[in-house]
Design an enzyme around this catalytic site. Sequence first.
Site, PDB file in Angstrom:
ATOM      1  N   LYS A 162      43.714  46.715 -41.290  1.00 49.86           N
ATOM      2  CA  LYS A 162      42.813  47.319 -40.297  1.00 49.86           C
ATOM      3  C   LYS A 162      41.985  48.411 -40.973  1.00 49.86           C
ATOM      4  O   LYS A 162      42.582  49.282 -41.620  1.00 49.86           O
ATOM      5  CB  LYS A 162      43.640  47.906 -39.148  1.00 49.86           C
ATOM      6  CG  LYS A 162      42.803  48.500 -38.017  1.00 49.86           C
ATOM      7  CD  LYS A 162      43.694  49.026 -36.895  1.00 49.86           C
ATOM      8  CE  LYS A 162      42.856  49.591 -35.763  1.00 49.86           C
ATOM      9  NZ  LYS A 162      43.676  50.156 -34.684  1.00 49.86           N
ATOM     10  N   LYS A 209      46.456  50.493 -42.771  1.00 51.65           N
ATOM     11  CA  LYS A 209      45.470  51.049 -41.850  1.00 51.65           C
ATOM     12  C   LYS A 209      44.699  52.130 -42.599  1.00 51.65           C
ATOM     13  O   LYS A 209      45.269  53.131 -43.035  1.00 51.65           O
ATOM     14  CB  LYS A 209      46.153  51.623 -40.610  1.00 51.65           C
ATOM     15  CG  LYS A 209      45.179  52.054 -39.520  1.00 51.65           C
ATOM     16  CD  LYS A 209      45.930  52.516 -38.282  1.00 51.65           C
ATOM     17  CE  LYS A 209      44.997  52.863 -37.144  1.00 51.65           C
ATOM     18  NZ  LYS A 209      45.733  53.344 -35.953  1.00 51.65           N
TER      19      LYS A 209
END
Length: 343
Positions: free
Chosen positions: A267, A213
């Site tokens: 992500k 992330k």
Amino acid sequence: MNKFTPAKAAGARSVDEITGSRRLRRMRKADWSRRLVQENRLTVDDLIWPIFVVDGRQVREPIAAMPGVFRLSLDLAVKEAERAAKLGIPAIATFPNVELGLRDQTGSHILDPENIINRATRAIKDAVPEIGIITDAALDPFTSHGHDGILRDGIIVNDETVEQVTAAAVIQAAAGADIIAPSDMMDGRIGAIRDALDANGFSDVAIMSYATKFASAFYGPYREAVGTAGLLKGDKKTYYIDHANSDEAVREAEQDLAEGADMLMVKPGLPYLDIIRRLKDEFAMPTFAYQVSGEYSMIKAAAANGWIDGEKAMLESLLAFKRAGCDGILTYFAPEVAAMLKG
């Protein structure tokens, strides 16, 4: 004056001589031949639909920064889950917008078995048992400062956050979550959650690790959706990955797999297709991408202004994830795409 003519120059080679008769356009000449050799396909089985839930009844609040996306009360979230199941979408991921009065410095409301996320899981599972439910054990929707962890003296404390995230994961599993997807990026959280799930009889609950992330500018509309946009103090660079780094992302994924992750997530999505490809090649594990709110909103905004064909851009962007190696995609486009594929 010399006049140019398109006549073949003396000694010039023909196209067949240049290409060795390997004409790559042959298989592009018709729709049937293009379909015959298409390397990647998008199907409804690739889709995970993120939805936002709030308290109340008959609540369908539009999110200004995400046209076509709404915050839903539980009764409407159940109806949308039923619609998703009929469309063949395998799973939904739920995210709460928690009342400000329930948020505090430690995000303690995440430990309430009756919080909105756990009630949503139970309600959806009761009505649509065949659909998968993915929950996030991160603290940011529950904290008064908008961070994914516990804030002490201006620092996100890792180990105390891991304890709380782990306890929340067990409560979410008890509510019926099929997959825990912790997005907080704390060190050691995957191993701690795996141990706790197993110890509490939830060994069949999987973990989708937000392994990579990144500290991205593409999360803005999501923060509006969950009500953290105006709360966030500072940034999240001490725990999210620097978007300049790819080797670090591989190390994060390797660590999470060693701790017991069943799936990896990248992500955001489109700006990190290279990371998806690296992880898939390196680990050959189920790999997912989250096409985040900013990606969705850019396509929607450009389409609304007539600058691009929104439907074609949507499908092209999703197919790019498949080409990069994704086994599935979390996308706000899921019901729109599923209906299109079914039709």
